[in-house]
Motif scaffolding. Structure first.
Motif, short mmCIF file in Angstrom:
data_model
loop_
_atom_site.label_atom_id
_atom_site.label_comp_id
_atom_site.label_asym_id
_atom_site.label_seq_id
_atom_site.Cartn_x
_atom_site.Cartn_y
_atom_site.Cartn_z
N SER A 84 0.83 -1.20 0.00
CA SER A 84 0.00 0.00 0.00
C SER A 84 0.86 1.25 0.00
CB SER A 84 -0.93 -0.01 1.22
OG SER A 84 -0.12 0.00 2.39
N ALA A 85 2.03 1.15 0.65
CA ALA A 85 2.95 2.28 0.62
C ALA A 85 4.36 1.74 0.44
CB ALA A 85 2.86 3.07 1.93
N PHE A 86 5.22 2.52 -0.19
CA PHE A 86 6.59 2.06 -0.44
C PHE A 86 7.51 2.48 0.69
CE2 PHE A 86 4.59 2.56 -4.60
CZ PHE A 86 4.72 1.26 -5.08
N HIS A 87 8.13 1.51 1.33
CA HIS A 87 9.00 1.84 2.45
C HIS A 87 10.45 1.59 2.10
CE1 HIS A 87 5.95 2.58 5.57
NE2 HIS A 87 5.20 1.81 4.77
N PHE A 88 11.02 2.49 1.30
CA PHE A 88 12.41 2.29 0.89
C PHE A 88 13.38 2.49 2.05
CE2 PHE A 88 10.50 3.03 -3.30
CZ PHE A 88 11.01 1.92 -3.97
N GLU A 89 12.88 3.06 3.15
CA GLU A 89 13.78 3.32 4.27
C GLU A 89 14.31 2.01 4.87
OE1 GLU A 89 10.62 3.86 4.34
OE2 GLU A 89 9.72 3.08 6.18
N ASN A 90 13.66 0.87 4.55
CA ASN A 90 14.20 -0.42 5.00
C ASN A 90 15.64 -0.60 4.54
OD1 ASN A 90 11.90 -1.18 6.32
ND2 ASN A 90 11.02 -2.21 4.50
N TYR A 91 15.91 -0.07 3.32
CA TYR A 91 17.27 -0.22 2.79
C TYR A 91 18.27 0.59 3.59
CZ TYR A 91 15.64 -3.03 -1.04
OH TYR A 91 15.13 -4.06 -1.77
N LEU A 92 17.83 1.76 4.03
CA LEU A 92 18.71 2.56 4.88
C LEU A 92 18.95 1.88 6.21
CD1 LEU A 92 17.74 6.31 4.37
CD2 LEU A 92 19.88 5.11 3.80
N ARG A 93 17.85 1.29 6.73
CA ARG A 93 17.95 0.64 8.04
C ARG A 93 18.95 -0.51 8.02
NH1 ARG A 93 12.65 -1.49 9.01
NH2 ARG A 93 13.54 -2.51 10.83
N VAL A 94 19.07 -1.18 6.82
CA VAL A 94 20.05 -2.26 6.73
C VAL A 94 21.42 -1.75 7.14
CG1 VAL A 94 21.25 -3.81 5.15
CG2 VAL A 94 18.78 -3.53 4.97
N PHE A 95 21.73 -0.51 6.74
CA PHE A 95 23.07 0.01 7.03
C PHE A 95 23.17 0.61 8.42
CE2 PHE A 95 22.84 0.05 2.38
CZ PHE A 95 23.92 -0.78 2.12
N THR A 96 22.07 1.15 8.93
CA THR A 96 22.14 1.79 10.24
C THR A 96 21.91 0.78 11.37
OG1 THR A 96 19.83 2.41 9.98
CG2 THR A 96 21.48 4.09 9.46
N ASP A 97 20.92 -0.12 11.20
CA ASP A 97 20.55 -1.00 12.30
C ASP A 97 21.33 -2.31 12.33
OD1 ASP A 97 18.78 0.99 12.36
OD2 ASP A 97 16.95 -0.25 12.47
N THR A 98 21.94 -2.69 11.21
CA THR A 98 22.65 -3.98 11.20
C THR A 98 24.10 -3.77 10.77
OG1 THR A 98 22.36 -4.55 8.88
CG2 THR A 98 20.50 -5.02 10.34
#
Ligand SMILES: Nc1ncnc2c1ncn2[C@@H]1O[C@H](COP(=O)(O)OP(=O)(O)OP(=O)(O)O)[C@@H](O)[C@H]1O
Ligand SMILES: [Mg+2]
Lengths: 275, 362
Positions: free
Chosen positions: A48-62
């Motif tokens: 329903s919505a595009f959450h591209f921030e998941n890709y950023l989180r890969v670098f910040t959270d992991t």
């Protein structure tokens, strides 16, 4: 419409279908990676919505970036060693037709038949004796030589016409010059394929590194991804984050494939098509 | 000094069969030796053994005075034009020719000079930047020759270097190779299937069959006096005619008698006594068409073949073919009757059983 056209049509349809089947998991992975967490099991294909921030989180959270770097640089070193050793070994096995040399080749091939799991324990003991457990050096050492690479290169070295080699010998080429100015340029497509195959193998390798590497800072992408899934098992999986990490982990291979695809198609055609 | 001596040279690819069988030969310095023989008789194998790229089963090879069995190919001072060109596929024409020179550390300017000269001579100067896969068979062949020429070797080994060229270019190249030989002071061994090439180029011709030499001699010797029917057939193009004949002693002079047609030969009389029944070899160019009906053969025209300014008359004589070559001045009809006479001195006679030239048996 002629029969030939129908045939081509069917052929293309089949290829399209197979390609779609192959690509589908990747598309699915990508779609999940941009979905909100609560839509994962909703059954709708598009988010329903595009959450591209998941890709950023890969670098910040992991620690994916570190894992990626480890995997890439170790794989590159392994490729370099495997290809260099394979070139020299393949040359010897191509050129020296003496019985005992060929016997050695058969012996080496025979070890390839061993399931790799059988080698884990002795390799582990060996590496522990020299204090190289949980180090990249230990892993690189254990992947230093690839029998598949030797075999693969020998097959393509054997395709170099004998007369071309003889002409080079008459022109005064010694062993090294033969290797570098005749065999390698002649087999450059095969070597490019080998680089890719070796990279994929080494980058994908999971079982053996997971036994060897324990500390966080030495981990590879494969082990890292698994940790990502495991670590969150308790609080309900963060699937979008994990899928984004997976997608990122594919990038190096896609880039390499894009760079080498032409040569690979060439070398496959050379290997399997009778000219 | 770049004479070549082969002593009892033998090659066995398999235990049970000798591809070359105790071959001995001396090739003089600067000589042009042509190897002629049917496919599979071992010509390429012989060249490769001289070059050092084929293992020698038995026997010795000398280049100059040096025993070279154990010498590396590159140190033998030979260059070879391979039958299937053997160009480096990943190098341009220029690089192909430069490769050997670079290894020998020939200076760049000198390299370019030699390659340019060779390319001009071989008419490939416009192809220098191309890769072998972009060349025709004839062009590849010329590049292969060029690669050998620029090395300026003591010994040239050429394995059918002109086989893929058209007639005109082949004639030109033949002359160029002849000139090259005169200019370079090298010894040449040259394999060919083409009698014209063999005869025009060779100081001597060696005719091979099944791994052995049948006859070695100057073109004249071989044409005038072939040792056996095999050699006579091989050196003759169009093919030589064979007819049964008898030798007769007519008041102390030797005659070949072919169905009553007699021509005198310069044969010792005791040979005539020993070999009454023979086969006469009559070369197509040693016959003539005549109106004379006595001492000639009556034949019938099967068909005619025009070759440049000459014509080959395919005739039948007693049910078998007979070929006459003459200059093309007149057309002949199928079925036409002709009378064929023989040039007296040019008939070779062979023993019917051994197929050997009776002259060499005396
Ligand atoms: N590597 C090999 N192994 C086994 N037999 C071989 C090998 N090379 C050549 N031969 C055999 O040796 C014989 C001579 O071969 P070679 O190539 O010298 O013939 P050639 O006279 O050059 O013929 P052509 O006129 O067709 O080139 C042939 O019968 C061939 O089958
Ligand atoms: Mg040959």
């Amino acid at each position: 419409m002629s029969l030939a056209k129908v045939k081509t049509g069917i052929r293309y349809a089949m290829l399209a279908l197979i390609s779609a089947l192959m690509v589908f998991p990747f598309i699915w992975m990508f779609l999940i990676s941009i979905k909100p967490k609560n839509e994962i099991y909703s059954g709708s294909i598009l988010p329903s919505a595009f959450h591209f921030e998941n890709y950023l989180r890969v670098f910040t959270d992991t620690k994916m970036l570190l894992y990626l770097w480890n995997s890439i640089y170790v794989s590159l070193i392994i490729i370099a060693f495997q290809i260099i050793t394979a070139i020299f070994a393949a040359y010897v096995f191509t050129v020296m037709r003496k019985k005992w040399v060929q016997f050695c080749f058969v012996l080496i091939l025979a070890t390839y038949m061993l399931p790799s799991a059988v080698t884990y324990i002795p390799s582990f003991i060996l590496l522990s004796k020299v204090n190289l457990l949980d180090t990249h050096t230990g892993y690189i050492l254990s992947e230093f030589i690839s029998i598949f690479a030797i075999f693969f290169l020998r097959q393509s070295f054997m395709q170099v016409p004998k007369d071309v080699i003889d002409a080079a010998k008459l022109d005064g080429a010694g062993h090294l010059r033969l290797i570098f100015t005749v065999y390698i340029p002649y087999c450059k497509n095969a070597i490019a394929s080998l680089v890719l195959i070796t990279f994929i193998y080494s980058y994908n390798n999971y079982m053996w590194p997971s036994l060897l590497i324990k500390s966080e800072e030495n981990m590879f992408v494969t082990i890292g991804l698994r940790r990502l899934f495991m670590s969150q098992a308790g609080y309900g999986m963060d699937f979008p984050l994990a899928m984004a990490a997976c997608a990122i982990s594919l990038l190096p291979m896609l880039i390499l494939l894009a760079m080498a695809s032409k040569r690979i198609i060439h070398s496959m055609a050379n290997l399997y098509v009778n000219k | 000094m770049s004479s070549i001596t082969l002593k009892s040279l033998t090659k066995q690819y398999t235990e049970d069969k000798s591809t070359l069988d105790h071959i001995s030969l001396e090739i003089k310095d600067k000589e042009f030796l042509v190897l002629l023989g049917p496919s599979g008789c071992g010509k390429s194998t012989l060249l490769r053994m001289i070059a050092g790229i084929e293992e020698i089963t038995q026997g010795e090879v000398y280049i100059g005075d040096a025993y070279v069995n154990e010498v590396e190919p590159k140190d033998r001072g030979v260059a070879m034009v391979f039958q299937n060109y053997a160009l480096y596929p990943h190098m341009t024409v220029f690089e192909n020719m430069a490769y050997g020179l670079k290894i020998k550390k020939v200076k760049r300017a000198e390299r370019e000079k030699r390659i340019k000269a060779a390319a001009e001579m071989l008419q490939i100067d416009s192809l220098l930047k191309r890769y072998p896969s972009q060349l025709s068979g004839g062009q590849k062949q010329r590049v292969a020759i060029g690669r050998a020429i620029v090395k300026e070797p003591k010994v040239f080994l050429m394995d059918e270097p002109l086989s893929n060229l058209d007639a005109k270019l082949r004639n030109e190249m033949r002359i160029e190779i002849k000139k090259l030989h005169e200019r370079l002071d090298s010894t040449f061994i040259y394999v060919t299937h083409d009698q014209v090439e063999a005869v025009t180029l060779g100081d001597r011709i060696a005719i091979m069959a099944e791994g052995k030499f049948r006859q070695i001699g100057t073109p004249l010797e071989i044409i005038e006096c072939p040792v056996d029917m095999f050699v006579a057939s091989f050196i003759s193009s169009p093919p030589i005619n064979y007819v049964d004949a008898v030798l007769v002693n007519q008041q102390g002079r030797a005659f070949v008698d072919i169905d009553g047609v007699r021509v005198e030969t310069s044969m010792p009389i005791d040979v005539v006594e020993n070999h009454p029944r023979v086969v006469a070899g009559i070369r197509p160019e040693h016959c003539f068409i005549t109106d004379e009906t006595s001492n000639t053969f009556a034949m019938e025209v099967l068909f005619t073949e025009i070759i440049g300014t000459d014509v080959l008359l395919h005739l039948t004589y007693k049910g078998s073919d007979f070929i006459v070559k003459k200059s093309f001045t007149k057309t002949y009809e199928k079925g036409q009757k002709l009378y064929v006479g023989l040039d007296a001195s040019n008939v070779n006679v062979f023993d019917k059983n051994t197929q050997k030239n009776v002259r060499s048996l005396s």
